[in-house]
Write a protein that holds these residues in place. Structure first.
Motif, mmCIF file in Angstrom:
data_model
loop_
_atom_site.group_PDB
_atom_site.id
_atom_site.type_symbol
_atom_site.label_atom_id
_atom_site.label_comp_id
_atom_site.label_asym_id
_atom_site.label_seq_id
_atom_site.Cartn_x
_atom_site.Cartn_y
_atom_site.Cartn_z
ATOM 1 N N VAL A 178 22.658 -1.546 -12.800
ATOM 2 C CA VAL A 178 22.314 -2.963 -12.647
ATOM 3 C C VAL A 178 21.286 -3.089 -11.522
ATOM 4 O O VAL A 178 21.558 -2.713 -10.378
ATOM 5 C CB VAL A 178 23.561 -3.808 -12.332
ATOM 6 C CG1 VAL A 178 23.179 -5.271 -12.095
ATOM 7 C CG2 VAL A 178 24.571 -3.716 -13.472
ATOM 8 N N GLN A 179 20.119 -3.628 -11.856
ATOM 9 C CA GLN A 179 19.055 -3.718 -10.850
ATOM 10 C C GLN A 179 19.380 -4.793 -9.816
ATOM 11 O O GLN A 179 19.785 -5.892 -10.165
ATOM 12 C CB GLN A 179 17.725 -4.037 -11.541
ATOM 13 C CG GLN A 179 16.532 -3.856 -10.639
ATOM 14 C CD GLN A 179 15.234 -4.103 -11.380
ATOM 15 O OE1 GLN A 179 14.917 -5.232 -11.721
ATOM 16 N NE2 GLN A 179 14.490 -3.048 -11.648
ATOM 17 N N THR A 180 19.173 -4.454 -8.550
ATOM 18 C CA THR A 180 19.403 -5.441 -7.486
ATOM 19 C C THR A 180 18.058 -6.036 -7.055
ATOM 20 O O THR A 180 17.007 -5.429 -7.261
ATOM 21 C CB THR A 180 20.099 -4.783 -6.279
ATOM 22 O OG1 THR A 180 19.301 -3.678 -5.827
ATOM 23 C CG2 THR A 180 21.488 -4.300 -6.638
ATOM 24 N N ALA A 181 18.129 -7.215 -6.438
ATOM 25 C CA ALA A 181 16.902 -7.942 -6.082
ATOM 26 C C ALA A 181 16.624 -7.863 -4.585
ATOM 27 O O ALA A 181 16.047 -8.777 -4.008
ATOM 28 C CB ALA A 181 17.020 -9.395 -6.535
ATOM 29 N N ASP A 182 17.030 -6.756 -3.948
ATOM 30 C CA ASP A 182 16.894 -6.656 -2.486
ATOM 31 C C ASP A 182 15.792 -5.694 -2.056
ATOM 32 O O ASP A 182 15.825 -5.163 -0.944
ATOM 33 C CB ASP A 182 18.240 -6.237 -1.865
ATOM 34 C CG ASP A 182 18.726 -4.878 -2.379
ATOM 35 O OD1 ASP A 182 18.244 -4.435 -3.440
ATOM 36 O OD2 ASP A 182 19.580 -4.273 -1.718
ATOM 37 N N GLU A 183 14.811 -5.471 -2.927
ATOM 38 C CA GLU A 183 13.737 -4.537 -2.568
ATOM 39 C C GLU A 183 12.961 -5.063 -1.365
ATOM 40 O O GLU A 183 12.690 -6.261 -1.271
ATOM 41 C CB GLU A 183 12.813 -4.290 -3.774
ATOM 42 C CG GLU A 183 11.839 -5.398 -4.100
ATOM 43 C CD GLU A 183 12.457 -6.569 -4.845
ATOM 44 O OE1 GLU A 183 13.682 -6.631 -4.992
ATOM 45 O OE2 GLU A 183 11.682 -7.450 -5.267
ATOM 46 N N ARG A 184 12.683 -4.178 -0.441
ATOM 47 C CA ARG A 184 11.977 -4.567 0.781
ATOM 48 C C ARG A 184 11.475 -3.320 1.508
ATOM 49 O O ARG A 184 11.862 -2.200 1.177
ATOM 50 C CB ARG A 184 12.921 -5.345 1.709
ATOM 51 C CG ARG A 184 14.139 -4.535 2.131
ATOM 52 C CD ARG A 184 15.054 -5.290 3.065
ATOM 53 N NE ARG A 184 14.524 -5.342 4.414
ATOM 54 C CZ ARG A 184 15.220 -5.727 5.486
ATOM 55 N NH1 ARG A 184 16.475 -6.122 5.348
ATOM 56 N NH2 ARG A 184 14.684 -5.733 6.678
ATOM 57 N N ILE A 185 10.635 -3.568 2.512
ATOM 58 C CA ILE A 185 10.248 -2.485 3.406
ATOM 59 C C ILE A 185 11.104 -2.664 4.654
ATOM 60 O O ILE A 185 11.101 -3.737 5.268
ATOM 61 C CB ILE A 185 8.747 -2.560 3.787
ATOM 62 C CG1 ILE A 185 7.839 -2.688 2.546
ATOM 63 C CG2 ILE A 185 8.362 -1.348 4.643
ATOM 64 C CD1 ILE A 185 7.733 -1.470 1.692
ATOM 65 N N LEU A 186 11.844 -1.645 5.038
ATOM 66 C CA LEU A 186 12.693 -1.733 6.225
ATOM 67 C C LEU A 186 11.828 -1.696 7.498
ATOM 68 O O LEU A 186 10.634 -1.412 7.439
ATOM 69 C CB LEU A 186 13.733 -0.606 6.220
ATOM 70 C CG LEU A 186 14.687 -0.613 5.006
ATOM 71 C CD1 LEU A 186 15.608 0.603 5.042
ATOM 72 C CD2 LEU A 186 15.510 -1.896 4.949
ATOM 73 N N GLN A 187 12.453 -1.959 8.635
ATOM 74 C CA GLN A 187 11.700 -2.159 9.893
ATOM 75 C C GLN A 187 10.795 -1.002 10.295
ATOM 76 O O GLN A 187 9.756 -1.203 10.905
ATOM 77 C CB GLN A 187 12.680 -2.444 11.037
ATOM 78 C CG GLN A 187 13.221 -3.853 10.990
ATOM 79 C CD GLN A 187 14.337 -4.056 11.986
ATOM 80 O OE1 GLN A 187 15.249 -3.241 12.102
ATOM 81 N NE2 GLN A 187 14.275 -5.152 12.726
ATOM 82 N N ASN A 188 11.203 0.233 9.949
ATOM 83 C CA ASN A 188 10.390 1.383 10.361
ATOM 84 C C ASN A 188 9.556 1.976 9.227
ATOM 85 O O ASN A 188 9.130 3.130 9.301
ATOM 86 C CB ASN A 188 11.279 2.439 11.013
ATOM 87 C CG ASN A 188 11.849 1.929 12.321
ATOM 88 O OD1 ASN A 188 11.125 1.445 13.183
ATOM 89 N ND2 ASN A 188 13.173 1.985 12.442
ATOM 90 N N GLY A 189 9.375 1.185 8.149
ATOM 91 C CA GLY A 189 8.406 1.579 7.125
ATOM 92 C C GLY A 189 8.944 2.289 5.904
ATOM 93 O O GLY A 189 8.169 2.857 5.120
ATOM 94 N N THR A 190 10.264 2.262 5.703
ATOM 95 C CA THR A 190 10.849 2.886 4.512
ATOM 96 C C THR A 190 11.060 1.832 3.426
ATOM 97 O O THR A 190 11.659 0.782 3.692
ATOM 98 C CB THR A 190 12.194 3.559 4.875
ATOM 99 O OG1 THR A 190 11.936 4.613 5.804
ATOM 100 C CG2 THR A 190 12.909 4.116 3.663
ATOM 101 N N ALA A 191 10.581 2.126 2.220
ATOM 102 C CA ALA A 191 10.834 1.218 1.087
ATOM 103 C C ALA A 191 12.287 1.379 0.676
ATOM 104 O O ALA A 191 12.816 2.496 0.661
ATOM 105 C CB ALA A 191 9.917 1.554 -0.081
#
Ligand SMILES: [Fe+2]
Ligand SMILES: [Fe+2]
Length: 259
Positions: A178-191
């Motif tokens: 199930v795909q989640t909608a929380d995709e983001r770049i974290l504070q230190n640059g990790t997708a």
């Protein structure tokens, strides 16, 4: 560098989606590297030799597995043949296969690591400690590092994202379908994304015929799982990684559904 990660490919409907669309998706999105989770690609889960070759032929570069890695005995031969197929790195030492791979793309060395969670799954070695240990030498070999964290619990997955933030280019989750909608770049640059979803039957429960799973919940009687038919969905993410720094600049979800 643009990296496409495809969520668990389920059965022949999922494979047909790859066969019919992956090459054109790669061209349209200008993809340099395609990683796909193949643990449910065969009937009864796991992967066979012919299915693995079929996925490579249609545009997959690296196949990651998960808790269903051992469901088909072909996996041992596939590991012996040294194909770009990996299983979770936190199986005990001595387990067949390997937990990471380094591929050369556009004169860059890209590492792909597979890890499995321990909540509601097998009690493997600690994925956090194994990640830390493997990264010590992988860091010297590759600038871009992508992690497939195959796990059930959102908390464990989010924790892995933060644990590896700034140490790897991306952490994407698989396994829940199930795909989640929380995709983001974290504070230190990790997708980061908790789960990239599933490539398989749309009108189903995690790829399986919905009547079978509903019956399991309602009647508690064992029943054979069968892959559903009908329209198919393609789930994944496309990530852009800066080749100089190894940090992610974007992550976007892909959801394509056949009518
Ligand atoms: Fe799966
Ligand atoms: Fe799984």
């Amino acid at each position: 560098m643009k990296i496409l990660a495809i969520g668990d490919i389920v059965g022949s409907p999922g494979r047909a989606m790859i066969r019919d669309f992956l090459i054109s998706i790669r061209e349209t999105l200008d993809v340099d590297l395609c990683i796909a989770n193949g643990e449910n690609a065969a009937i009864g889960n796991g992967i066979t030799r012919s299915i693995a070759y079929e996925l490579f032929e249609h545009g997959v570069d690296v196949i990651t597995m998960g808790n269903h890695v051992w469901n088909k005995k072909d996996i041992f031969r596939l590991f012996d043949e040294n194909l770009p197929i990996i299983r979770p790195a936190n199986y005990p030492p001595g387990t067949p296969g390997r937990g990471y791979i380094i591929v050369n793309i556009k004169e860059q060395r890209v590492a792909v690591i597979s890890l499995a969670g321990r909540i509601y799954l097998d009690n493997l070695d600690c994925p956090f400690r194994v990640a830390e240990k493997e990264l010590r030498h992988i860091k010297k070999l590759a600038n871009i590092i992508i992690v497939d964290f195959h796990a059930e619990a959102t908390s464990e997955k989010v924790a892995m994202g933060w644990f590896l933030d700034g140490k790897v280019s991306a952490v994407f989750g698989t396994h829940t379908h199930v795909q989640t909608a929380d995709e983001r770049i974290l504070q230190n640059g990790t997708a980061y994304i908790t789960d990239i979803g599933m490539t398989g039957p749309y009108n189903s429960i995690l790829g399986v015929k919905k009547e079978i799973i509903m019956n399991r919940f309602i009647r508690h009687m064992p029943e054979r799982f069968e892959v559903a038919d009908g329209p198919v969905q393609f789930n994944g993410v496309i990530m852009e990684i800066d080749e100089a720094t190894g940090k992610a600049s974007s992550i976007n979800r892909l959801l394509i559904t056949q009518k």
